[in-house]
Design a protein around this motif. Structure first.
Motif, short mmCIF file in Angstrom:
data_model
loop_
_atom_site.label_atom_id
_atom_site.label_comp_id
_atom_site.label_asym_id
_atom_site.label_seq_id
_atom_site.Cartn_x
_atom_site.Cartn_y
_atom_site.Cartn_z
N VAL A 79 0.87 -1.17 0.00
CA VAL A 79 0.00 0.00 0.00
C VAL A 79 0.91 1.21 0.00
N THR A 80 0.79 2.05 -1.03
CA THR A 80 1.71 3.17 -1.16
C THR A 80 0.98 4.51 -1.21
N PRO A 81 1.56 5.51 -0.56
CA PRO A 81 0.98 6.85 -0.58
C PRO A 81 1.36 7.61 -1.85
N GLY A 82 0.62 8.68 -2.11
CA GLY A 82 1.00 9.61 -3.17
C GLY A 82 0.41 9.37 -4.53
N ALA A 83 -0.48 8.37 -4.68
CA ALA A 83 -1.06 8.10 -5.99
C ALA A 83 -2.01 9.23 -6.37
#
Length: 157
Positions: free
Chosen positions: A109-113
């Motif tokens: 799960v990654t931030p900033g999309a």
């Protein structure tokens, strides 16, 4: 975080957040690194002068702590699926070992999309990938007042 002249309350706000998280989401474990702040010279993007003195703040240790916990917990067979909320490619080797040696399911799960792309080094070991969108972050905020606690959101938030 350490207080600065520009933000003398930063550590108090961070502590308030961690206390609120502990009360409101007791199933969440936190493992800390530490911050270093020091003066360094950097190349000026708009010279002259060619170099300027700046404060550099670095967060140290949290990536190592996360890597060690996800790997140690895999060895202990403490989970079936690890969900990693990070985009730090320094975690790639730990995820590779978890995937290859322990056959665990890994979610990323990654931030900033959509502006920030996920680390390809991490994504190649993930069974699934979920980008965190701005609207999802906005809907995931803690309440202004934490139930059953005397913790409230600071006015500056």
């Amino acid at each position: 975080m350490q207080p600065t002249e520009r933000d003398p309350q930063v550590n108090i706000r961070q502590d308030t957040y961690f206390r609120a998280l502990e009360v409101y989401c007791p199933e969440v474990e936190t493992h800390f690194g530490h911050f270093l702040r020091h003066k360094v010279f950097a190349e000026n993007a708009n010279p002259p002068p060619n170099k300027i003195e700046i404060f550099k703040t670095e967060e140290k240790g949290s990536d190592v702590n996360l890597a060690l916990h996800v790997l140690n917990d895999a060895w202990a067979n403490a989970y079936d699926c690890a969900v990693i909320v990070s985009n730090d490619s320094d975690l790639a080797t730990a995820l590779q070992l978890v995937k290859e040696q322990h056959k665990k399911v890994i979610g990323l799960v990654t931030p900033g999309a959509p502006k920030r792309k996920p680390s390809w080094q991490l994504k190649k070991y993930a069974n699934f990938f979920i980008p965190i969108r701005q609207w999802a972050l906005e809907q995931s905020l803690l309440p202004d007042a934490i139930p059953n606690a005397e913790i409230t959101k600071p006015k500056s938030w």
